[in-house]
Enzyme design. Structure first.
Site, PDB file in Angstrom:
ATOM      1  N   GLY A  15       0.819  -1.128   0.135  1.00 13.92           N
ATOM      2  CA  GLY A  15       0.213  -0.077  -0.004  1.00 13.92           C
ATOM      3  C   GLY A  15       0.599   1.307  -0.055  1.00 13.92           C
ATOM      4  N   ASN A  17       1.463   3.343  -2.699  1.00 12.64           N
ATOM      5  CA  ASN A  17       0.613   4.298  -3.213  1.00 12.64           C
ATOM      6  C   ASN A  17      -0.545   4.851  -2.421  1.00 12.64           C
ATOM      7  OD1 ASN A  17       1.718   4.913  -6.207  1.00 12.64           O
ATOM      8  ND2 ASN A  17       1.892   2.659  -6.179  1.00 12.64           N
ATOM      9  N   MET A  93      -3.747  -6.782  -7.695  1.00 10.72           N
ATOM     10  CA  MET A  93      -3.093  -7.831  -8.605  1.00 10.72           C
ATOM     11  C   MET A  93      -4.035  -8.750  -9.195  1.00 10.72           C
ATOM     12  SD  MET A  93      -0.096  -6.737  -8.451  1.00 10.72           S
ATOM     13  CE  MET A  93       0.784  -7.854  -9.627  1.00 10.72           C
ATOM     14  N   ASN A 110      -6.099   2.820 -13.153  1.00 10.70           N
ATOM     15  CA  ASN A 110      -4.993   2.075 -12.767  1.00 10.70           C
ATOM     16  C   ASN A 110      -3.536   2.969 -13.209  1.00 10.70           C
ATOM     17  OD1 ASN A 110      -3.729  -0.604 -12.496  1.00 10.70           O
ATOM     18  ND2 ASN A 110      -3.473  -0.856 -14.811  1.00 10.70           N
ATOM     19  N   HIS A 112       0.132   1.764 -14.019  1.00 11.99           N
ATOM     20  CA  HIS A 112       1.253   0.725 -14.782  1.00 11.99           C
ATOM     21  C   HIS A 112       2.504   1.442 -14.687  1.00 11.99           C
ATOM     22  CE1 HIS A 112       1.953  -2.747 -17.157  1.00 11.99           C
ATOM     23  NE2 HIS A 112       2.784  -2.027 -17.806  1.00 11.99           N
TER      24      HIS A 112
END
Length: 205
Positions: A15, A17, A93, A110, A112
């Site tokens: 966690g 982010n 995930m 999202n 990436h």
């Protein structure tokens, strides 16, 4: 809490982010509220981070994910119940399916760790490093039914240094993530993000 962007966060791991988003909210630079954190793993440390800041949590497990549709129905119901306006995947995930995507059309973000459309998939940093590219980076995009596709909101380049190892490159990629994700959420909170008929994202001034 009137006027705050209400977001639900999905995660699977530590966690970091999530922590960057929480920091931005608490320092007053992001006008948002995290209404719930949902984890695909009950042991994910991201749940601890959320609880330390008084954020409601929900954890699923591998038995629930044995039926992906059921798992995604639970996620969509939880997010709607919590009042989330946007869904933020932060190291999540699992693949989201239509149960969530249709409940939140063009409202699932999202992150990436590569410059899409290059280096899709779960090993993007390693793939870019092994390919010998001189520049890689990160992408924030709206998620859709196709993996690592969907309208691109923002990207940030990260140079690959001559003395980089996979570990040092990965560390700088994560630093960039922690800066860009809250920035994109600021744009959303300010109503600056829109999608054109051509499915391209525009950021207004």
């Amino acid at each position: 809490m009137t006027g705050k962007l209400k977001i639900g966060v999905l995660l699977s791991g530590s966690g970091t982010n999530l922590a960057a988003i929480i920091d931005a909210i608490e320092e007053g630079s992001l006008n948002a509220e995290i209404v719930e954190v949902i984890s695909s793993r009950p042991e994910a440390y991201g749940l601890v981070r959320a609880k330390e800041h008084g954020i409601p949590t929900c954890s699923l497990n591998k038995d629930i994910y044995a039926d992906p549709a059921t798992a995604n129905e639970i996620i969509a119901a939880e997010l709607k119940r919590a009042g989330a306006e946007y869904v933020v995947m932060a190291g999540y995930m699992r693949k989201l399916t239509e149960e969530v995507l249709l409940a939140y059309p063009d409202k699932v973000l999202n992150l990436h760790p590569a410059l899409l459309p290059s280096f899709k998939g779960a090993h993007a940093i390693e793939d870019a490093f092994n390919a010998g590219v001189k520049v890689t980076g990160i992408t924030v995009h709206f998620a859709n039914a196709e993996y690592d596709k969907g309208p691109i909101i923002a990207q940030r380049a990260v140079a690959v240094r001559e003395d980089d190892t996979l570990e040092t490159l990965e560390a700088r990629i994560h630093e960039a993530e922690h800066e860009l994700y809250p920035e994109v959420l600021r744009w959303l909170a300010a109503g600056r993000v829109s999608i054109t008929e051509e499915r391209k994202v525009r950021i207004s001034e």
